[in-house]
Enzyme design. Sequence first.
Site, PDB file in Angstrom:
ATOM      1  CG  HIS A 204      57.795  65.611  73.589  1.00  0.00           C
ATOM      2  ND1 HIS A 204      58.792  66.086  72.794  1.00  0.00           N
ATOM      3  CD2 HIS A 204      56.799  65.224  72.773  1.00  0.00           C
ATOM      4  CE1 HIS A 204      58.416  65.994  71.536  1.00  0.00           C
ATOM      5  NE2 HIS A 204      57.212  65.472  71.478  1.00  0.00           N
TER       6      HIS A 204
HETATM    7  C1  UD1 Z   1      52.182  65.794  70.724  1.00  0.00           C
HETATM    8  C2  UD1 Z   1      52.330  65.102  69.368  1.00  0.00           C
HETATM    9  C3  UD1 Z   1      53.788  65.070  68.966  1.00  0.00           C
HETATM   10  C4  UD1 Z   1      54.433  66.434  69.069  1.00  0.00           C
HETATM   11  C5  UD1 Z   1      54.198  66.982  70.485  1.00  0.00           C
HETATM   12  C6  UD1 Z   1      54.812  68.373  70.687  1.00  0.00           C
HETATM   13  C7  UD1 Z   1      50.654  63.370  68.944  1.00  0.00           C
HETATM   14  C8  UD1 Z   1      50.399  61.914  68.906  1.00  0.00           C
HETATM   15  N1  UD1 Z   1      51.849  63.731  69.438  1.00  0.00           N
HETATM   16  O1  UD1 Z   1      52.818  64.984  71.686  1.00  0.00           O
HETATM   17  O2  UD1 Z   1      53.875  64.611  67.624  1.00  0.00           O
HETATM   18  O3  UD1 Z   1      55.824  66.329  68.827  1.00  0.00           O
HETATM   19  O4  UD1 Z   1      52.802  67.058  70.708  1.00  0.00           O
HETATM   20  O5  UD1 Z   1      54.667  68.825  72.002  1.00  0.00           O
HETATM   21  O6  UD1 Z   1      49.816  64.136  68.537  1.00  0.00           O
HETATM   22  N2  UD1 Z   1      49.584  68.306  78.284  1.00  0.00           N
HETATM   23  C9  UD1 Z   1      49.392  69.350  79.168  1.00  0.00           C
HETATM   24  N3  UD1 Z   1      49.247  70.608  78.668  1.00  0.00           N
HETATM   25  C10 UD1 Z   1      49.281  70.861  77.341  1.00  0.00           C
HETATM   26  C11 UD1 Z   1      49.470  69.785  76.462  1.00  0.00           C
HETATM   27  C12 UD1 Z   1      49.617  68.507  76.933  1.00  0.00           C
HETATM   28  O7  UD1 Z   1      49.365  69.165  80.379  1.00  0.00           O
HETATM   29  O8  UD1 Z   1      49.123  72.028  76.937  1.00  0.00           O
HETATM   30  C13 UD1 Z   1      49.746  66.935  78.809  1.00  0.00           C
HETATM   31  C14 UD1 Z   1      48.456  66.170  78.660  1.00  0.00           C
HETATM   32  O9  UD1 Z   1      47.996  65.854  79.899  1.00  0.00           O
HETATM   33  C15 UD1 Z   1      48.780  64.917  77.874  1.00  0.00           C
HETATM   34  C16 UD1 Z   1      50.283  64.968  77.712  1.00  0.00           C
HETATM   35  O10 UD1 Z   1      50.734  66.267  78.061  1.00  0.00           O
HETATM   36  O11 UD1 Z   1      48.411  63.774  78.567  1.00  0.00           O
HETATM   37  C17 UD1 Z   1      50.705  64.671  76.304  1.00  0.00           C
HETATM   38  O12 UD1 Z   1      50.015  65.492  75.353  1.00  0.00           O
HETATM   39  P1  UD1 Z   1      49.675  64.895  73.901  1.00  0.00           P
HETATM   40  O13 UD1 Z   1      49.005  65.943  73.124  1.00  0.00           O
HETATM   41  O14 UD1 Z   1      49.034  63.567  74.041  1.00  0.00           O
HETATM   42  O15 UD1 Z   1      51.027  64.517  73.241  1.00  0.00           O
HETATM   43  P2  UD1 Z   1      52.443  65.165  73.228  1.00  0.00           P
HETATM   44  O16 UD1 Z   1      53.321  64.269  74.024  1.00  0.00           O
HETATM   45  O17 UD1 Z   1      52.415  66.611  73.568  1.00  0.00           O
END
Ligand code: UD1
Length: 352
Positions: A204
């Site tokens: 991820h």
């Molecule tokens: C985040 C953390 C990372 C952690 C990870 C665990 C930061 C910079 N990164 O990364 O340290 O290891 O979480 O999962 O804070 N999304 C969904 N549904 C959700 C959550 C996210 O669809 O419930 C999608 C969103 O559209 C987003 C993407 O996933 O664009 C990434 O989510 P984001 O919170 O930016 O970062 P993670 O990759 O989850």
Amino acid sequence: MHLLTVVGARPQFIKLAPFSAEARRRGHRETIVHTGQHYDEGMSGRFFAELGIPLPDVNLEVGSGGHGSMTARALEGIEAEIVRRQPDVVVVFGDTNSTLAGALAAAKLGVRSAHVEAGLRSFDRSMPEEVNRIVADHCCDLLLSPNETGRRNLAAEGLEARTVLTGDIMVDALYDARDRARPAVEVLAGLGLPAEPYCLLTVHRAANADDPARLRAILAGLTGAGLVVFPVHPRTRGAMAANGISLPANVHGLEPLGYLDTVALAGGARAVVTDSGGLQKEAYLLERPCVTLRENTEWPETLELGWNVLVGAGTEAIRAAIAHPPRGATHPPVYGDGHAAGRILAAIEAMG
Ligand code: UD1
């Protein structure tokens, strides 16, 4: 004491569970602020139910977006909650954008703050998490370090006086989950998968998920690995759809799993193949080999002890590591004894 805890993303709910239970046991009042960084039921809601965490007092619903705007929305919301609720201490966990926002909000208001999982460094400033943890550590008044490596990193940045070595709260969470989890074969059966040797895969990190060439190279490294169980993070699912990337036939893509089933599957895997921070350490604690899809790690002990290997996104390196998964000769308790929450709360109480 009145503690205001800030969480927002999946690994933070896991760290909050033992913290929150211990805080209640010691009679503290807790206000839980969920930034809403993770918002799907499978990424957020289910963890509160499964881990017995009280429902958040407020959800700021920041959702996703650019790192700056996401952090800014969380910062604004957390500031308002601190002003409104007047906690004695703000507690942040780990290294996400929610951690950064919570640490900054408290520092700007002059409210005391504590960082759980302080001092970890990958020494890779291109990772958003690395910037988040450095800034959080320099903002917070009390730095609760999970291990000796973290304590040394903080000392090297001049932060020794604020540091307390507590052991790792994820060990508390993991041991509890391991005791409650179903056997891995039951989890596999529930997913319609056969009871045969398998690897558990997670991907991820932005550096892998958002780079189609790297993601393709990683998946190519998994062909020939036998059964691969792959709970797919929403970021990765989106990137695969956008770039027309499909999974090799032996790789079974699933919806994100709950914590107990993740622990069960990690514990039963032939190898854990991951770019997650937490899962590398969980593999170690469960005495499973780990193949890490990164160029660096915050958990160098797992490498030094021979249980983990860094392969980046190199197809051949991934194949070779899966063919001969790393197994250390010894397995010392470098992450503590599973009683970190008590030491963390004691250190916070000592702030007065
Ligand atoms: C985040 C953390 C990372 C952690 C990870 C665990 C930061 C910079 N990164 O990364 O340290 O290891 O979480 O999962 O804070 N999304 C969904 N549904 C959700 C959550 C996210 O669809 O419930 C999608 C969103 O559209 C987003 C993407 O996933 O664009 C990434 O989510 P984001 O919170 O930016 O970062 P993670 O990759 O989850």
